[in-house]
Write an enzyme that holds these catalytic residues in place. Sequence first.
Site, PDB file in Angstrom:
ATOM      1  N   SER A 124       0.734  -1.276   0.057  1.00 50.67           N
ATOM      2  CA  SER A 124      -0.169  -0.117   0.060  1.00 50.67           C
ATOM      3  C   SER A 124       0.729   1.358   0.116  1.00 50.67           C
ATOM      4  CB  SER A 124      -0.887  -0.094   1.352  1.00 50.67           C
ATOM      5  OG  SER A 124      -1.469   1.398   1.558  1.00 50.67           O
ATOM      6  N   GLU A 126       0.013   3.501   1.665  1.00 47.10           N
ATOM      7  CA  GLU A 126       0.297   3.955   3.315  1.00 47.10           C
ATOM      8  C   GLU A 126       1.637   3.801   3.801  1.00 47.10           C
ATOM      9  OE1 GLU A 126      -1.838   5.074   6.043  1.00 47.10           O
ATOM     10  OE2 GLU A 126      -2.824   6.194   4.318  1.00 47.10           O
ATOM     11  N   TYR A 148      -1.471   0.480  10.621  1.00 46.72           N
ATOM     12  CA  TYR A 148      -1.790  -0.285   9.455  1.00 46.72           C
ATOM     13  C   TYR A 148      -0.783  -0.282   8.410  1.00 46.72           C
ATOM     14  CZ  TYR A 148      -3.617  -1.036   4.494  1.00 46.72           C
ATOM     15  OH  TYR A 148      -3.918  -1.164   3.354  1.00 46.72           O
TER      16      TYR A 148
END
Length: 333
Positions: A124, A126, A148
């Site tokens: 990701s 992220e 996460y």
Amino acid sequence: MKGRALITGLTGQDGSYLAELLLGRGYEVFGVVRRSSSVNCERVAHLNDQITFIQADLLDQTSLISALRRARPHEVYNLAAQSFVPTSWEQPVLTGEFTALGVTRMLEAIRAVDRGIRFYQASSSEMFGKPSEFPQRETTPFHPRSPYGVAKVYGHYVTVNYRESYDLFACSGILFNHESPRRGIEFVSRKITQGVAKIKLGLSKELVLGNVDAQRDWGFAEEYVEAMWRMLQQDEPDDYVVGTGVAHSVADLVRIAFSAANLDWQDFVKTDESFLRPAEVDHLLADSSKANTKLGWKPKISFSELIAMMVDYDIYRLGKGLPLYSSVALAGS
Ligand code: NAP
Ligand code: GDD
């Protein structure tokens, strides 16, 4: 010979589009679903008779080994994760179990059952969190900003490590935000498009959001699963950034969504601190040159087209009283 693929996270947004893509390419598709007391397969209900469902869980190593023995896949797409960033502060340990250690469990299962399996890991953007350069590419240092993001960094590195340690064909796709009418309602794009539809139909009077200044590189999920598949068709395993190369703010998304329904957002949108995150990812922007060149992958649908498609879907679905991922409505989404 017919290709066989196993998807974890089949019941999620990306799992449903990937299953359609693989079936369309003649694969026999197996999907991992975890046991729950109520059926949770709405997004793939229209594919029920074409997919073999296998009960397994990323928390349970033995179940993953059994799933691989049963499906004997040539390709494994590991899409399962606790994928909602705010939940990762509420349940950081569980997020680590699913989203980080779950990757190692699957890689170990592959090592035990068949080292020839090609493996895709759903990494990701992220992981970039607070990026040190713009746009972000495969070599941009990671600076995750949530449990996460930290878990995804672990999943990425263990994928790279198993490729280097055991010569597995293991790829990490670093995908930027991708949305669709099948997106979960907790994510901001869908929260907004469903909110707009409810207001349009007189079912709601306002939409309450958090940080509307955050910027993301948003694309269309159906196009992104094509990039996943292409990664596993290359001669060599590698890692790829996948995004559109265009960033928008949440405020832009709001304006476009309301205007797609001929509404003025200023009449309905409020902000509330309870939706702010302990640490925010302010701005992400993809440099997908490598995916463009090596995979021949390019996004086609624009941001405004994507948001208008989602608004239209939610107005249609709610207007007809259909469930969130109605197979009738999804067939056309
Ligand atoms: P999603 O809609 O939230 O789907 C997540 C899937 O994971 C669901 O099928 C869920 O099953 C499954 N799952 C969760 N925990 C599990 C466990 N312990 N065992 C087995 N299955 C489990 O996510 P998505 O948007 O499709 O994203 C797919 C993947 O890409 C995720 O790993 C996500 O983190 C990553 N990713 C997404 C984006 C994006 O913008 N969408 C961008 C980059 C990376 P249930 O239905 O049973 O809950
Ligand atoms: N969810 C949500 N709800 N987000 C809001 C809201 C709100 O009411 N108001 C503002 N935002 C902002 C968030 O603070 C964040 O900056 C941005 O909208 C996007 O939030 P999400 O849609 O929840 O997605 P995300 O960027 O945190 O994570 C998604 O994309 C990642 C890829 O970068 C998820 O799909 C992750 O699983 C994925 O890895």
